[in-house]
Scaffold this motif. Structure first.
Motif, PDB file in Angstrom:
ATOM      1  N   ARG A  81      37.464  41.588  35.911  1.00  0.00           N
ATOM      2  CA  ARG A  81      38.264  40.568  35.644  1.00  0.00           C
ATOM      3  C   ARG A  81      37.789  39.407  34.884  1.00  0.00           C
ATOM      4  O   ARG A  81      36.714  39.284  35.037  1.00  0.00           O
ATOM      5  CB  ARG A  81      38.683  39.899  36.943  1.00  0.00           C
ATOM      6  CG  ARG A  81      39.938  38.975  36.887  1.00  0.00           C
ATOM      7  CD  ARG A  81      40.510  38.419  38.271  1.00  0.00           C
ATOM      8  NE  ARG A  81      41.380  37.641  38.237  1.00  0.00           N
ATOM      9  CZ  ARG A  81      42.743  37.845  38.071  1.00  0.00           C
ATOM     10  NH1 ARG A  81      43.198  39.106  37.954  1.00  0.00           N
ATOM     11  NH2 ARG A  81      43.676  36.725  37.907  1.00  0.00           N
ATOM     12  N   SER A 130      40.210  33.709  39.882  1.00  0.00           N
ATOM     13  CA  SER A 130      41.445  33.786  40.615  1.00  0.00           C
ATOM     14  C   SER A 130      42.509  32.391  40.395  1.00  0.00           C
ATOM     15  O   SER A 130      41.719  31.483  39.893  1.00  0.00           O
ATOM     16  CB  SER A 130      41.295  33.774  42.145  1.00  0.00           C
ATOM     17  OG  SER A 130      40.537  32.503  42.511  1.00  0.00           O
ATOM     18  N   THR A 139      33.252  44.935  40.244  1.00  0.00           N
ATOM     19  CA  THR A 139      34.571  44.306  40.656  1.00  0.00           C
ATOM     20  C   THR A 139      34.751  43.910  41.877  1.00  0.00           C
ATOM     21  O   THR A 139      33.964  43.749  42.781  1.00  0.00           O
ATOM     22  CB  THR A 139      35.625  45.645  40.789  1.00  0.00           C
ATOM     23  OG1 THR A 139      36.971  45.373  40.500  1.00  0.00           O
ATOM     24  CG2 THR A 139      35.294  46.614  41.563  1.00  0.00           C
ATOM     25  N   ASP A 173      44.935  43.362  39.612  1.00  0.00           N
ATOM     26  CA  ASP A 173      44.462  42.191  39.789  1.00  0.00           C
ATOM     27  C   ASP A 173      43.038  41.960  39.878  1.00  0.00           C
ATOM     28  O   ASP A 173      42.273  41.011  39.596  1.00  0.00           O
ATOM     29  CB  ASP A 173      45.052  41.324  40.832  1.00  0.00           C
ATOM     30  CG  ASP A 173      44.720  41.810  42.130  1.00  0.00           C
ATOM     31  OD1 ASP A 173      44.165  41.307  42.963  1.00  0.00           O
ATOM     32  OD2 ASP A 173      45.446  42.930  42.439  1.00  0.00           O
ATOM     33  N   ALA A 174      42.363  43.219  40.571  1.00  0.00           N
ATOM     34  CA  ALA A 174      40.878  43.219  40.623  1.00  0.00           C
ATOM     35  C   ALA A 174      40.380  42.230  41.574  1.00  0.00           C
ATOM     36  O   ALA A 174      39.185  41.896  41.466  1.00  0.00           O
ATOM     37  CB  ALA A 174      40.062  43.288  39.245  1.00  0.00           C
ATOM     38  N   ASP A 212      48.133  36.130  40.582  1.00  0.00           N
ATOM     39  CA  ASP A 212      47.198  36.246  39.626  1.00  0.00           C
ATOM     40  C   ASP A 212      47.126  37.377  38.518  1.00  0.00           C
ATOM     41  O   ASP A 212      46.544  37.583  37.560  1.00  0.00           O
ATOM     42  CB  ASP A 212      45.885  36.721  40.650  1.00  0.00           C
ATOM     43  CG  ASP A 212      45.180  35.673  41.388  1.00  0.00           C
ATOM     44  OD1 ASP A 212      44.686  34.744  40.580  1.00  0.00           O
ATOM     45  OD2 ASP A 212      45.442  35.701  42.755  1.00  0.00           O
ATOM     46  N   ALA A 244      47.298  40.368  36.361  1.00  0.00           N
ATOM     47  CA  ALA A 244      46.077  41.290  35.800  1.00  0.00           C
ATOM     48  C   ALA A 244      45.693  40.865  34.227  1.00  0.00           C
ATOM     49  O   ALA A 244      46.439  40.676  33.373  1.00  0.00           O
ATOM     50  CB  ALA A 244      46.635  42.669  35.641  1.00  0.00           C
ATOM     51  N   TYR A 245      44.195  40.823  34.182  1.00  0.00           N
ATOM     52  CA  TYR A 245      43.629  40.432  32.976  1.00  0.00           C
ATOM     53  C   TYR A 245      42.313  40.794  33.202  1.00  0.00           C
ATOM     54  O   TYR A 245      41.422  40.250  33.466  1.00  0.00           O
ATOM     55  CB  TYR A 245      43.752  39.000  32.832  1.00  0.00           C
ATOM     56  CG  TYR A 245      43.660  38.617  31.505  1.00  0.00           C
ATOM     57  CD1 TYR A 245      44.605  38.744  30.396  1.00  0.00           C
ATOM     58  CD2 TYR A 245      42.188  38.235  30.749  1.00  0.00           C
ATOM     59  CE1 TYR A 245      44.547  38.639  29.149  1.00  0.00           C
ATOM     60  CE2 TYR A 245      42.263  37.613  29.410  1.00  0.00           C
ATOM     61  CZ  TYR A 245      43.159  37.721  28.441  1.00  0.00           C
ATOM     62  OH  TYR A 245      42.871  37.443  27.145  1.00  0.00           O
ATOM     63  N   SER A 246      41.941  42.361  33.022  1.00  0.00           N
ATOM     64  CA  SER A 246      40.520  42.686  33.140  1.00  0.00           C
ATOM     65  C   SER A 246      40.556  43.938  32.276  1.00  0.00           C
ATOM     66  O   SER A 246      41.131  44.623  31.560  1.00  0.00           O
ATOM     67  CB  SER A 246      40.795  43.402  34.644  1.00  0.00           C
ATOM     68  OG  SER A 246      41.731  44.582  34.800  1.00  0.00           O
TER      69      SER A 246
END
Length: 770
Positions: free
Chosen positions: A275, A279, A293, A340-341, A749, A751-753
């Protein structure tokens, strides 16, 4: 300014790498290929010449008027190749990577043509074959390197010579033949970084003058490159066992039967993203290590694949050979995907996929007078299905998505070469394809965590609505794709060729379609086929007393109706919040891909061979019409770096006792590129209400990987010791990503990973051959 600095840096690094090669080589030998290095220095085509079957007959690689990269099993051993994705470094204008959130699903692009999304409703743009058997789905297609004779990569549309039509190209994994004359045996053990411990056994034994059996088994174990800091489990680990059994019966010189069975089980832990943002509350920071992770969905992951095939070959006469290839393949995947990791189930997706296929192919290979060629009929009956829950705990919702697709393909093809004289050849071919698709798409909204449709034991969630309920959707696509090429040999050591070919990939149905957000029913009609018109000009030759071999290709492709998938948030209950996601699949109007490919090999001395590869591609989406307005400037081409290059060397040093030391090294460069059809260079402050400070870019920056290996081979070729160092500078390079970040999208949150290629590793091996 940061983008300008990155661009300047990448061009400087490439220039330095190429300049180093130029300083060592004559100007015509800047780039070289590992396959070309197999040509003997004295010009004779001996046993060490790479022989390919790209045109359904055995030919020296240098004589084939096609853009083909071929790498022998010995070359793959020398560089310490791990799996089929390592061929990416040896092939110009190719992206061959492991898919995001996966250990064994393949993403392959050649010259800008491929398929990013491995979901069951989409067909790959690059075909993968194992011994002429088409692998219909990308799950389980990250093939490990063992018991392999060679790997061939054919660039550009394929379909007039064999198998399934593929619009972008084909990757052929060719295993070793069985030996009817004497037993063969190989045993290898690898020990290396991160607790690596591999055992590979292969061999064959003749039971009579006409019958032989053989097999191979490989067990791969490795600890993780990182850790799931939430569960404590290894992350990016490897736990895989794969096996193959073969039998060959050759009762006469004119007839043979070969049976093959293979099975793979991959129990490596689920791979989650790194990520790039904390958060939403800021209580969970970004992990320090790219391979770590904090995913909370779990680590259990299982991928099983198996298949069997029967090949019959009958040489009717010197002029005609008939061949039948029949196969059945199936695979099953159970995997948790944590978008979302993070520990909470804010964007968790438990999923499973199943597929199976039966294929039958009848070929006639002929040669009479100046005419030779192949004609055949190919039939594929495949089905694929899957289901997943999208669990959005922050919103108390779950979106269930399930589907089923049947693909039936019937094709007839032919390719004929006319040897006009000793210098000129003309080849003409064509393929008629009939592709029928049937699909079901089901999408439901549930209140609670998890759905009863995915998990029937879930009694706590409440069904809300059916958002998509398509059953029995059908479409039929038919296309004739021609191919014509002419080759000219002005001298014995030079082949010039020009070709025109068309490629075709059938349409289908979006497995994530939203019926309730599609009042015009466009998703029910499905997305249409895509086509490519490809022009290619090439030269292959030998010079400098046959110490230098080279191949140069210029190509241009007009890509029409490219199938583009864009995923985005959606408001399911019209309250102004993007609380679910939809994907939109559409056909882009027009794209143009053009470029240059150079490959070469120079025997600089009797002991030192220099090799190199260079790929350049200019890929542009020219037209996407929306309401009569061209919005192509909003889209980019994915998985297609503008520049890719490799410079390598192989040095052999004979010892007094007859044994031999070998040293192999390379620098492999890849330009920056886009992972999606929409550019992601980060989002700035104020653009996102959840992350007011903005976020970094997702798309990979340019990188260079350095590898070095040393091997010792005994005088009798029985024993081989090796040590292999890969990614010696420990480059952290991105290969995939998830991007779902818009205001209030998909819970708190979203997802951005990102996902990364392997870090620096060192492997030692010992091998015995009999």
């Amino acid at each position: 300014m940061n983008g300008l600095k990155r661009t300047t840096l990448k061009k400087t690094r490439l220039a330095l790498m190429l300049a180093a090669g130029v300083s060592m080589l004559p100007i015509s030998a800047v780039v070289m290929t590992p396959a070309a290095a197999q040509e003997s220095a004295d010009g004779e085509q001996g046993d060490d010449v790479i022989v390919v079957s790209a045109r359904r007959r055995e030919e020296s690689l240098q004589d084939v008027p096609l853009a083909v990269t071929a790498v022998s099993g010995e070359d793959l051993d020398d560089i310490g190749a791990v799996d089929i994705t390592d061929v990416q470094r040896l092939t110009p204008n190719a992206t061959i990577e492991v898919a995001r959130g996966s250990n064994s699903t393949l993403v392959a692009f050649i010259r800008g043509v491929g398929q990013q999304d491995p979901l069951w409703g989409f067909e790959p743009g690059v075909g993968v074959y194992v011994d002429d058997i088409y692998i219909a789905r990308p799950q389980g297609a990250v093939l490990d390197i063992f018991d392999v004779e060679r790997i061939e990569v054919l660039r550009g549309p394929q379909g007039t010579l064999y198998g399934r039509n593929t619009i972008g190209g084909a990757i052929k994994y060719v295993t070793r033949d069985l030996n009817l004359e004497e037993p063969e045996f190989r045993a290898r053990v690898n020990v290396g970084s991160y607790g690596q411990f591999d055992q590979i056994l292969s061999g064959s034994v003749p039971l009579s003058d006409t019958f032989a059996v053989g097999g191979a088994i490989a067990n791969y174990k490795r600890d993780g490159f990182g850790q799931n800091l939430n569960t404590g489990a290894d992350h990016y680990n490897k736990d895989l066992i794969s096996g193959r059994l073969n039998a060959l019966w050759r009762p006469s010189d004119s007839f043979q039967l070969e049976f093959s069975y293979d099975s793979t089980q991959d129990d490596s832990n689920a791979k989650h993203g790194h990520r790039l943002l904390p958060s939403a509350t800021g209580t969970i920071p970004v992990t320090d290590d790219e391979y770590d992770t904090r995913a909370g969905i779990g680590d259990d992951n299982k991928v099983e694949t198996e298949g069997y095939s029967l090949t019959a070959e009958w040489t009717v006469s010197d002029a005609l050979t008939l061949k039948y290839i029949g196969a059945h393949r199936e695979s099953s995947t159970v995997t948790p995907i944590d978008f979302d990791a993070l520990p909470q189930a804010d964007f968790d997706v438990p999923a499973f996929y199943d597929d199976s296929s039966d294929s039958h192919e009848l070929q006639a290979l002929f040669q009479t007078g100046p005419f030779s060629g192949v004609a055949g009929i190919y039939y594929l009956d495949g089905e694929a299905s899957g289901a997943f829950d999208v669990i959005l705990s922050a919103l108390g919702l779950t979106i269930y998505q399930g589907g089923y697709q049947v693909k039936e393909n019937l094709s007839a093809y032919a390719d004929v070469t006319w040897a006009i004289n000793e210098q000129w050849d003309l080849s003409v071919g064509g393929r008629l394809t009939q592709d029928d698709t049937t699909a079901d798409v089901l999408r439901e909204a549930w209140l609670g965590l998890g759905s009863g449709s995915f998990d029937p034991s879930n009694a706590t969630s409440v069904f809300l609505a059916t958002q998509t309920g398509y059953e029995g959707l059908t479409r039929s696509d038919e296309e004739f794709t021609p191919r014509v090429s002419v080759s000219y040999r002005p001298v014995d050591d030079l082949t010039l060729y020009a070709s025109y070919a068309e490629g075709f990939k059938a349409g289908g149905f979006d497995p994530r379609a939203r019926e309730d957000l599609d009042p015009l029913g466009l998703s029910e009609e499905g997305f249409g086929p895509e086509t490519v018109e490809s022009f290619e000009f090439g030269a292959k030759g030998r010079t400098m007393d046959n110490r230098l071999t080279y191949a140069a290709t210029i190509f241009m492709a007009d890509y029409t109706d490219q199938q583009i998938t864009v995923q985005q948030g959606a408001d399911s209950d019209n309250d102004g919040t993007n609380d679910t996601f939809v994907s939109s699949v559409f056909n882009a109007g027009a794209s143009t891909y053009k470029g240059l490919e150079l490959e070469g090999s120079l025997a600089a001395t009797d002991r030192l061979t220099l090799t190199g590869v260079l790929g350049y591609i200019d890929a542009e989406i020219d037209e996407i019409l929306s309401g009569g307005v061209n919005i192509a400037d909003q889209f980019v081409t994915q998985n297609t770096p503008e520049l890719s290059a490799r410079l390598g060397f192989n040095y052999l040093y004979p010892l007094a006792n007859g044994s031999e030391l070998g040293f192999n090294g390379a620098a492999s460069y890849r330009d920056d590129y886009y992972l999606f059809n929409v550019e992601n260079d980060g989002f700035g402050a104020g653009e996102n209400a959840i992350f007011p400070n903005g976020g970094p870019a997702l798309d990979p920056e340019a990188y260079t990987l350095f590898d070095l290996s040393a091997t010792w081979t005994s005088a009798d070729d029985r024993w081989r010791l090796g040590i292999y160092g890969r990614n010696l500078t420990d480059e952290r390079y991105r290969v995939a990503a998830y991007n779902f970040v818009t205001p209030s999208q998909l819970g708190a949150d979203s997802a951005y990973s990102t996902f990364y290629g392997a870090p620096r590793t060192v492997t030692g091996s010992i091998e015995f051959r009999y």
